[in-house]
Design an enzyme around this catalytic site. Sequence first.
Site, PDB file in Angstrom:
ATOM      1  N   GLU A 148      48.823  42.619  28.149  1.00 24.31           N
ATOM      2  CA  GLU A 148      48.077  43.785  28.613  1.00 24.31           C
ATOM      3  C   GLU A 148      48.994  44.983  28.809  1.00 24.31           C
ATOM      4  OE1 GLU A 148      44.972  41.105  31.316  1.00 24.31           O
ATOM      5  OE2 GLU A 148      46.265  42.634  32.247  1.00 24.31           O
ATOM      6  N   CYS A 205      51.761  51.353  32.030  1.00 26.13           N
ATOM      7  CA  CYS A 205      52.276  50.134  32.639  1.00 26.13           C
ATOM      8  C   CYS A 205      52.453  49.090  31.535  1.00 26.13           C
ATOM      9  CB  CYS A 205      51.309  49.640  33.711  1.00 26.13           C
ATOM     10  SG  CYS A 205      51.854  48.151  34.570  1.00 26.13           S
ATOM     11  N   CYS A 212      53.566  34.319  33.611  1.00 30.63           N
ATOM     12  CA  CYS A 212      54.622  34.536  34.603  1.00 30.63           C
ATOM     13  C   CYS A 212      54.933  33.205  35.264  1.00 30.63           C
ATOM     14  CB  CYS A 212      54.192  35.565  35.643  1.00 30.63           C
ATOM     15  SG  CYS A 212      55.485  35.978  36.836  1.00 30.63           S
ATOM     16  N   CYS A 238      52.958  34.397  42.065  1.00 30.96           N
ATOM     17  CA  CYS A 238      52.471  35.141  43.224  1.00 30.96           C
ATOM     18  C   CYS A 238      50.995  34.802  43.446  1.00 30.96           C
ATOM     19  CB  CYS A 238      52.666  36.637  43.009  1.00 30.96           C
ATOM     20  SG  CYS A 238      54.403  37.122  42.847  1.00 30.96           S
ATOM     21  N   CYS A 240      48.160  37.218  42.127  1.00 31.58           N
ATOM     22  CA  CYS A 240      48.297  37.786  40.775  1.00 31.58           C
ATOM     23  C   CYS A 240      47.664  36.855  39.755  1.00 31.58           C
ATOM     24  CB  CYS A 240      49.769  38.014  40.457  1.00 31.58           C
ATOM     25  SG  CYS A 240      50.048  38.797  38.858  1.00 31.58           S
ATOM     26  N   CYS A 247      46.752  42.647  37.079  1.00 32.13           N
ATOM     27  CA  CYS A 247      47.631  42.121  36.037  1.00 32.13           C
ATOM     28  C   CYS A 247      47.152  40.748  35.575  1.00 32.13           C
ATOM     29  CB  CYS A 247      49.061  42.013  36.575  1.00 32.13           C
ATOM     30  SG  CYS A 247      49.864  43.598  36.789  1.00 32.13           S
TER      31      CYS A 247
END
Length: 542
Positions: A217, A238, A245, A249, A252, A476
């Site tokens: 993205e 961005c 990832c 987190c 997220c 995100c």
Amino acid sequence: MSGKRKGHSVPGVPPNHPFAAFIRPKPVRPPAPSKKRAKAPAGKKEAGAKPAAGPTGRGFAKARTQQPPRRRPGRPGKRGPARDPERTRPPASSERVRPSARRPAFRRPARPVRPPARRARAAAKPARVDLRSLDYAELHQILSDMGEPAFRTVQLAIWLYKQRATRWDQMTNVPQNLRRRLAGRFTLHTLEPVTIQGSTDTTRKFLWRLPDGALIESVLLPANPAAYGEGSDRVTLCVSTQVGCAYGCRFCASGLNGWRRNLEPFEIVEQVLAVERWHAAQHPGLPPGARLIDNLVIMGMGEPLANYDRLLKALRILNAPWGGGIGARRITISTCGLAPEIRRLAAEPEQFGLALSLHGATDEVRERLMPVNRRYPLAEVTAACREYLESRGRLITLEYILIKDVNDGLDQIEPLARIARDLRAKVNLIPYNHVDGLPWERPSEEAQEAFLAALEARGVRVTLRREKGHDIDAACGQLRLRTEAELAAKPGTAEVAEAGGTAATPAPGPAQVPPETEASAPPEPAAEGDESPPSQPPADHD
């Protein structure tokens, strides 16, 4: 015995032997007379003497030398020296060795079998490097090895980053033979738009398909006044640095499906170029090479500093005047708090900005949201940021996502203000964007304003990001997760959402060129025969 003859005896056989009568004695022949002549005295030669006969009975011109036959030393034979009975004794049956064991047959060593997982990774590794993953020095060296003049490097850089070419045949002032050789060694991959979501506040979210089919993205958003130290006329992109990832987190969506791989430098650079091509297709009247993006924030999918080397190479390409032409002070790298990489970034010559994803002013609250805090607690992260501040003298931004009943309480105000004053940092408050499947919620507008006012009362520089993509999947990784689920349910289609509505179109394949790319083909700046050398590129921006 009836057949026995009397009076006959055989030498060596006793007379009483039962078969003595039937054994005939072997006749003894007298020795043959010697044919050798007497050796003549030295110095005298017998008259009528002939040379000795050769080994085949035919005479030779010279007499045969009377020498013993040559034999290999130590090798037993019929006429060789006497054998050692201990060495020539035949081995006992228990000592005998099979012939195959005495001289083992030669066997080619077997090739090691690659494990299936390693074999699959080796097969998935691209065979060629993308041309946009090379910096200016590498591109110049390759062209020099090909025997090309120095100005070819500038020509290619203009086509790649100013004209944003997507095909080799668009580079009309580059010789066809050179284009053919470059196409055989390098690729020119482009990101294919799967979904483009428009927002009522002009925020746009792009979902790109990479050459291997993975999805990432990018978010295009206008900045509020002083949100990143710039005016409201600045446009910020961005950018993502990883597929997925690994840091997990809790709030997220990027890490919900885990980490897949790091992005290559060209995949980071191409996010900027693809948005510029899309913008040029939406505004046909723009002059060639007009630029939309002024600022970059590296805080999309993934942890940027976990892909440190590829990220820095991509940012140097985007920062260079021969490349993207975006100043280093307009590029901000976000991190969840990898202290060693923050110190490493402080030693780099470029003046890139730093943003720390804080999201909790105490270790207790931050560990609840960010597991990386167990590895790098607040004390170690703030110490690394202090070293960055002393080395760079640049303003550090503290990103703080406001989550209802988690970190929006007034108990976080004082420790957050203390960290901001210690680092001379600016706090950027971001209301939480809801993610499907996660329990977190954004606080009310009254709670957001109260948190903002409390920080301002303590002398902290603070901004509140207001409604940037709340009506789209701007969190995100959220759009990627939703699209992957839709594509799994309906393979072969992708929803392309524009500001004016939604239209279902076939998902572009690896060999297709998206409409935005096709419409933004750069004009021909010069004829193919024009080979005048342009000026050399200036030094990088700071």
